[in-house]
Motif scaffolding. Structure first.
Motif, mmCIF file in Angstrom:
data_model
loop_
_atom_site.group_PDB
_atom_site.id
_atom_site.type_symbol
_atom_site.label_atom_id
_atom_site.label_comp_id
_atom_site.label_asym_id
_atom_site.label_seq_id
_atom_site.Cartn_x
_atom_site.Cartn_y
_atom_site.Cartn_z
ATOM 1 N N TYR A 94 0.672 9.299 8.099
ATOM 2 C CA TYR A 94 -0.889 9.768 7.803
ATOM 3 C C TYR A 94 -1.209 8.686 6.452
ATOM 4 C CZ TYR A 94 -0.642 14.262 9.936
ATOM 5 O OH TYR A 94 -0.423 15.040 11.194
ATOM 6 N N GLY A 95 -2.380 8.562 6.202
ATOM 7 C CA GLY A 95 -2.817 7.765 5.166
ATOM 8 C C GLY A 95 -3.905 8.390 4.445
ATOM 9 N N GLY A 96 -4.291 7.733 3.306
ATOM 10 C CA GLY A 96 -5.470 8.246 2.567
ATOM 11 C C GLY A 96 -5.831 7.522 1.500
ATOM 12 N N GLN A 97 -6.857 7.970 0.711
ATOM 13 C CA GLN A 97 -7.263 7.341 -0.403
ATOM 14 C C GLN A 97 -7.899 8.075 -1.551
ATOM 15 O OE1 GLN A 97 -10.947 5.275 1.457
ATOM 16 N NE2 GLN A 97 -12.103 6.297 -0.223
ATOM 17 N N ALA A 98 -7.857 7.575 -2.882
ATOM 18 C CA ALA A 98 -8.208 8.360 -3.964
ATOM 19 C C ALA A 98 -9.914 8.317 -3.902
ATOM 20 C CB ALA A 98 -7.739 7.861 -5.123
ATOM 21 N N VAL A 99 -10.301 9.300 -4.309
ATOM 22 C CA VAL A 99 -11.772 9.298 -4.544
ATOM 23 C C VAL A 99 -11.995 9.934 -6.113
ATOM 24 C CG1 VAL A 99 -12.349 9.662 -2.032
ATOM 25 C CG2 VAL A 99 -12.383 11.617 -3.524
ATOM 26 N N ILE A 100 -13.523 10.048 -6.186
ATOM 27 C CA ILE A 100 -13.738 10.690 -7.339
ATOM 28 C C ILE A 100 -13.385 11.859 -7.730
ATOM 29 C CG2 ILE A 100 -15.773 11.159 -9.152
ATOM 30 C CD1 ILE A 100 -17.175 8.676 -7.561
ATOM 31 N N GLU A 101 -12.573 12.419 -8.390
ATOM 32 C CA GLU A 101 -11.888 13.609 -8.657
ATOM 33 C C GLU A 101 -11.285 14.202 -7.704
ATOM 34 O OE1 GLU A 101 -11.356 14.915 -11.731
ATOM 35 O OE2 GLU A 101 -12.158 13.277 -12.723
ATOM 36 N N GLY A 102 -10.799 13.351 -6.555
ATOM 37 C CA GLY A 102 -10.015 13.980 -5.592
ATOM 38 C C GLY A 102 -9.485 13.025 -4.672
ATOM 39 N N VAL A 103 -8.990 13.460 -3.486
ATOM 40 C CA VAL A 103 -8.246 12.663 -2.399
ATOM 41 C C VAL A 103 -8.576 12.903 -1.146
ATOM 42 C CG1 VAL A 103 -5.906 12.305 -1.536
ATOM 43 C CG2 VAL A 103 -6.188 12.822 -4.041
ATOM 44 N N MET A 104 -8.841 11.987 -0.419
ATOM 45 C CA MET A 104 -9.065 11.881 1.148
ATOM 46 C C MET A 104 -7.778 11.489 2.004
ATOM 47 S SD MET A 104 -9.573 10.030 4.211
ATOM 48 C CE MET A 104 -10.172 8.350 3.802
ATOM 49 N N PHE A 105 -7.658 12.396 2.978
ATOM 50 C CA PHE A 105 -6.433 12.169 3.922
ATOM 51 C C PHE A 105 -7.047 12.046 5.239
ATOM 52 C CE2 PHE A 105 -3.673 13.936 0.593
ATOM 53 C CZ PHE A 105 -2.742 12.996 0.422
ATOM 54 N N ALA A 106 -6.611 11.170 5.872
ATOM 55 C CA ALA A 106 -7.165 10.853 7.295
ATOM 56 C C ALA A 106 -5.816 11.249 8.474
ATOM 57 C CB ALA A 106 -7.188 9.192 7.562
ATOM 58 N N GLY A 107 -6.355 12.466 9.262
ATOM 59 C CA GLY A 107 -5.536 12.761 10.176
ATOM 60 C C GLY A 107 -5.463 12.524 11.575
ATOM 61 N N GLN A 108 -5.045 12.918 12.378
ATOM 62 C CA GLN A 108 -5.181 12.239 13.782
ATOM 63 C C GLN A 108 -6.455 12.785 14.549
ATOM 64 O OE1 GLN A 108 -1.437 14.482 15.239
ATOM 65 N NE2 GLN A 108 -0.684 12.258 15.928
ATOM 66 N N LYS A 109 -7.061 13.683 13.889
ATOM 67 C CA LYS A 109 -8.331 14.243 14.788
ATOM 68 C C LYS A 109 -9.609 14.618 13.520
ATOM 69 C CE LYS A 109 -6.808 14.650 18.840
ATOM 70 N NZ LYS A 109 -7.219 13.744 19.989
ATOM 71 N N VAL A 110 -9.016 14.203 12.321
ATOM 72 C CA VAL A 110 -10.027 14.747 11.297
ATOM 73 C C VAL A 110 -9.763 13.860 9.958
ATOM 74 C CG1 VAL A 110 -8.843 16.643 10.446
ATOM 75 C CG2 VAL A 110 -11.459 16.740 10.246
ATOM 76 N N HIS A 111 -10.607 13.706 9.139
ATOM 77 C CA HIS A 111 -10.545 13.087 7.956
ATOM 78 C C HIS A 111 -11.096 14.068 6.896
ATOM 79 C CE1 HIS A 111 -10.673 9.333 10.039
ATOM 80 N NE2 HIS A 111 -10.154 8.704 8.785
ATOM 81 N N VAL A 112 -10.261 14.651 5.999
ATOM 82 C CA VAL A 112 -10.797 15.549 4.926
ATOM 83 C C VAL A 112 -10.638 15.200 3.539
ATOM 84 C CG1 VAL A 112 -10.023 17.837 4.231
ATOM 85 C CG2 VAL A 112 -9.671 17.587 6.657
ATOM 86 N N THR A 113 -11.568 15.549 2.593
ATOM 87 C CA THR A 113 -11.640 15.175 1.277
ATOM 88 C C THR A 113 -11.622 16.562 0.778
ATOM 89 O OG1 THR A 113 -12.585 12.832 1.443
ATOM 90 C CG2 THR A 113 -12.855 14.091 -0.690
ATOM 91 N N ALA A 114 -10.898 16.270 -0.349
ATOM 92 C CA ALA A 114 -10.799 17.541 -1.383
ATOM 93 C C ALA A 114 -11.080 17.166 -2.744
ATOM 94 C CB ALA A 114 -9.391 18.317 -1.459
ATOM 95 N N VAL A 115 -12.259 17.802 -3.509
ATOM 96 C CA VAL A 115 -12.496 17.263 -4.810
ATOM 97 C C VAL A 115 -12.684 18.611 -5.703
ATOM 98 C CG1 VAL A 115 -14.507 16.552 -5.967
ATOM 99 C CG2 VAL A 115 -14.190 15.626 -3.624
ATOM 100 N N ARG A 116 -12.026 18.187 -6.897
ATOM 101 C CA ARG A 116 -11.947 19.398 -7.923
ATOM 102 C C ARG A 116 -13.207 19.432 -8.703
ATOM 103 N NH1 ARG A 116 -8.222 23.261 -8.965
ATOM 104 N NH2 ARG A 116 -6.422 21.695 -9.058
ATOM 105 N N ARG A 117 -13.720 20.763 -8.784
ATOM 106 C CA ARG A 117 -15.008 20.771 -9.457
ATOM 107 C C ARG A 117 -14.952 21.432 -10.664
ATOM 108 N NH1 ARG A 117 -19.843 21.066 -7.211
ATOM 109 N NH2 ARG A 117 -20.247 21.352 -4.949
ATOM 110 N N LYS A 118 -15.693 21.437 -11.817
ATOM 111 C CA LYS A 118 -15.467 21.597 -13.089
ATOM 112 C C LYS A 118 -15.087 23.154 -13.344
ATOM 113 C CE LYS A 118 -17.781 18.330 -15.712
ATOM 114 N NZ LYS A 118 -18.789 17.776 -16.384
#
Length: 309
Positions: free
Chosen positions: A10-34
């Motif tokens: 697996y791989g991923g990248q940092a985004v604004i206030e969160g992280v994206m991970f690339a899976g085999q079938k889906v890409h998911v980004t989780a972001v922290r709200r205030k």
């Protein structure tokens, strides 16, 4: 040891206030709200037959992978930027100006870390260093290898200066912390540990497969490849660099794969050190809250992957 043994890369990248991970079938980004909640973006992967074929061909797969990562990463970057903008609420004109400046700075940083602007950036780092080298040291060497080495050194200096410069802003520091959180989660997963904040925080922020490592390898590999081609003028040198760019990217990707495969061999681990050294700038120690977001993104990606398999 958990029963969650790694059977995929697996791989991923940092985004604004969160992280994206690339899976085999889906890409998911989780972001922290205030409000401390975690907001998700879930995008199924659409596999195109001929693209998958190209991704199995050495040299070509590196170029295809970069283009694909740039396109997919941009969507997740935009999502995190939109969430970030919504969180800002109503502001004064002066605050709006500062916010826009901060967002632009962070987006530039995300683009670098996630290789979203890699192609554009690579052209800049392909054209500017030889121009500087020619202006400052054009008559210093008769041997072109000497000029190639100086060009590579200038590229490294510009690269480090750029990263260091943007890392001085508080927002980019947080971005680099999320980058570190991404690496820690992947390392914990690859070690077969249960993904808890305590377990993840045991690992350092460096990882052999990072895009930062890839960028370093393009500089080093470029010096070697350019040495096999002669040029008679500065214009020819620039044109040659542009033409050879796909080859440099393709070979660099293969070198990165090779060094990653040797990371468990003690006497050969040093081959991946240049990329790890750059990560000392592009990653920072994350807080527990940031690691929690990274874990949430990874777990959600894995959950959706299992549903699609």
């Amino acid at each position: 040891m958990s029963d969650n043994q790694p059977n995929a890369i697996y791989g991923g990248q940092a985004v604004i206030e969160g992280v994206m991970f690339a899976g085999q079938k889906v890409h998911v980004t989780a972001v922290r709200r205030k409000d401390n909640s975690i907001h998700y973006l879930e995008v199924p992967k659409k596999e195109i037959g001929w693209v998958q074929t190209l991704k199995r061909i050495p040299l070509i797969r590196g170029i295809v992978g970069i283009v694909e990562a740039s396109a997919k990463g941009a969507q997740h970057l935009n999502f995190s930027a939109e969430v970030f903008a919504e969180e800002e609420g109503v502001v004064t004109k002066e605050e709006e100006k500062q916010t826009l400046t901060g967002r632009l700075t962070m987006i530039l940083g995300v683009a670098f870390v996630g290789i979203l602007s890699f192609i554009f950036g690579k052209f800049i780092f392909t054209l500017v260093p030889p121009t500087i080298e020619q202006l400052l040291f054009g008559g210093l060497f008769k041997n072109q290898i000497g000029h190639n080495l100086l060009e590579g050194l200038i590229k490294i200096i510009l690269l480090v200066a750029y990263i260091y410069g943007i890392s001085l802003t508080p927002m980019i520091k947080r971005l680099f912390q999320y980058h570190g959180a991404e690496h820690k989660v992947i390392s914990a997963y690859e070690a077969g540990l249960e993904l808890t904040v305590q377990n993840v925080q045991k690992f350092n922020t460096l990882h052999y497969r990072c895009g930062s490592s890839f960028i370093v390898f393009t500089v080093l590999v470029g010096v070697v490849i350019y040495s096999f081609f002669q040029y008679d003028s500065f214009v020819e040198r620039i044109v040659q660099r542009i033409i050879l760019l796909p080859l440099v990217i393709g070979v660099s990707y293969e070198v990165l794969r090779f060094t990653n495969s040797l990371r468990e061999v003690p006497v050969l681990r040093f081959l991946g050190y240049p990329g790890l050294w750059l990560q000392l700038l592009t990653t920072k120690e994350p807080t527990d809250d940031q690691v929690e977001v990274s874990i949430a993104s990874f777990n959600r990606m894995r959950e959706l992957d299992r549903q699609h398999l």
